[in-house]
Design a protein around this motif. Structure first.
Motif, short mmCIF file in Angstrom:
data_model
loop_
_atom_site.label_atom_id
_atom_site.label_comp_id
_atom_site.label_asym_id
_atom_site.label_seq_id
_atom_site.Cartn_x
_atom_site.Cartn_y
_atom_site.Cartn_z
N ILE A 111 0.84 -1.20 0.00
CA ILE A 111 0.00 0.00 0.00
C ILE A 111 0.88 1.25 0.00
CG2 ILE A 111 -1.64 1.35 1.36
CD1 ILE A 111 -3.00 -0.93 0.03
N LYS A 112 1.94 1.24 0.81
CA LYS A 112 2.84 2.40 0.84
C LYS A 112 3.53 2.58 -0.52
CE LYS A 112 5.02 1.25 4.72
NZ LYS A 112 5.95 1.37 5.89
N GLY A 113 3.87 1.46 -1.17
CA GLY A 113 4.47 1.54 -2.49
C GLY A 113 3.51 2.11 -3.52
N ALA A 114 2.25 1.66 -3.46
CA ALA A 114 1.23 2.16 -4.39
C ALA A 114 0.98 3.65 -4.16
CB ALA A 114 -0.06 1.37 -4.21
N LEU A 115 0.98 4.06 -2.90
CA LEU A 115 0.79 5.48 -2.58
C LEU A 115 1.95 6.31 -3.12
CD1 LEU A 115 -1.04 7.49 -1.11
CD2 LEU A 115 0.28 7.07 0.97
N GLY A 116 3.18 5.79 -2.98
CA GLY A 116 4.35 6.50 -3.50
C GLY A 116 4.31 6.61 -5.02
N ARG A 117 3.92 5.53 -5.70
CA ARG A 117 3.84 5.56 -7.17
C ARG A 117 2.75 6.53 -7.63
NH1 ARG A 117 4.90 0.03 -6.34
NH2 ARG A 117 2.67 -0.48 -6.29
N ALA A 118 1.62 6.54 -6.92
CA ALA A 118 0.54 7.45 -7.29
C ALA A 118 0.96 8.91 -7.09
CB ALA A 118 -0.71 7.14 -6.46
#
Length: 318
Positions: free
Chosen positions: A295-302
């Protein structure tokens, strides 16, 4: 029968708050509700937009976030409205509607937590067969079955409540139309209602809790067979978020409904109800985002994609 009147509305006493502190608590609950909505919406949107999160685990998580969002929305807007109202009332039909959706999303959360526990059990104990066992078809079937079961159960409780007669006393010592509080106001026989609550209560609370406990017992047993620091860390990182949510949800519900005490006051019951209707849905997004690397990775990519997009838009204007 001569003493019975037709009840057209109920009075919700709300939270036991000092009138001088009402505005402070109104602001607090408003912030908590907005945080709940934004946090759960963020998780739903991230899972929808990020292809890395198109897995069974995150399909279940997105449904859990939607359930939390709706669960909080069933009670919080009415609570906030009544905190600013001189007469905190709710119509009879509105009360039954609120009870229906409250039961629907509370029960849905319980079944979704079971499905998520099974997903973690398969991922850790059968990693090589995970994609085969937790196929998209099975995952979708678990979600659909959860929705169907909870719709039937909540509808059954609501129809049984609708057949009851209510006397002149229409004051509910709660901040929402709690089923047990409504039964105490009924004038007619409630034995059928109590029997159904007893039977379905085991299906909704006891059975899911035992299934989740069994899943994690098997996970721990599997890890202990081949103990390693890396395996233990992976287990905690994978299951820690889910265990935190399970503890919050079932801890308050079991303490309130399955371990009642003669010393339990209305104030204590109301505070415990606030825990699982307001606090838990608000904390779930933080638990899953802070403890979950995906989730933290997806938030960073977004965020990176949004920043780059803004840079190119500004550059093109220049």
């Amino acid at each position: 029968m001569g003493n019975q009147t037709v009840v057209s509305e109920f009075i919700l006493l709300g939270l036991p708050i000092d009138p001088n502190q009402r505005d402070l608590f109104y602001a607090l609950f408003l912030v908590m509700y907005v945080t709940t909505v934004l946090g759960n919406l963020l998780i739903i949107i991230l899972i929808r937009l990020d292809s890395h999160l198109h897995t069974p685990m995150y399909l279940l998580l997105s449904n859990l976030s939607f359930s939390d969002l709706c669960f909080s929305s069933v009670t919080m807007p009415k609570l906030l409205q009544n905190m600013q109202s001189q007469v905190p009332s709710i119509p009879y039909a509105g009360c039954l509607t609120q009870m229906y959706f409250f039961l629907l999303f509370a029960d849905l959360e319980s079944f979704l937590l079971v499905a998520m526990a099974y997903d973690r059990y398969v991922a850790i104990c059968f990693p090589l067969h995970y994609t085969t066992i937790m196929s998209p078809k099975l995952c979708l079937s678990l979600v659909v079955l959860s929705w169907l079961l909870t719709t039937f159960i909540s509808l059954l409780h609501t129809l049984l409540m609708a057949r009851l007669s209510f006397c002149a006393d229409n004051v509910i010592p709660h901040f929402f139309c709690d089923m047990s509080a409504l039964l105490k106001l009924a004038c007619s026989d409630i034995q059928i209602n109590e029997m159904v609550i007893f039977i379905l209560g085991g299906l909704i609370i006891i059975v899911p809790f035992l299934l989740i406990s069994s899943s994690y017992a098997r996970i721990v047993s599997s890890i202990l067979k081949v103990p390693s620091a890396r395996g233990i860390r992976k287990t905690f990182s994978t299951c820690g978020s889910h265990l935190s949510v399970v503890s919050l949800f079932y801890g308050t519900i079991i303490g309130l409904y399955l371990c009642p005490s003669a010393n339990n006051s209305t104030v204590k019951e109301t505070v415990m109800a606030v825990m699982y209707t307001v606090v838990t849905p608000m904390l779930n997004p933080f638990i899953y985002s802070l403890r979950n690397q995906d989730i933290k990775g997806a938030l960073g990519r977004a965020f990176s994609k949004w920043t780059i997009q803004r840079f190119w838009d500004r550059d093109s204007k220049d």
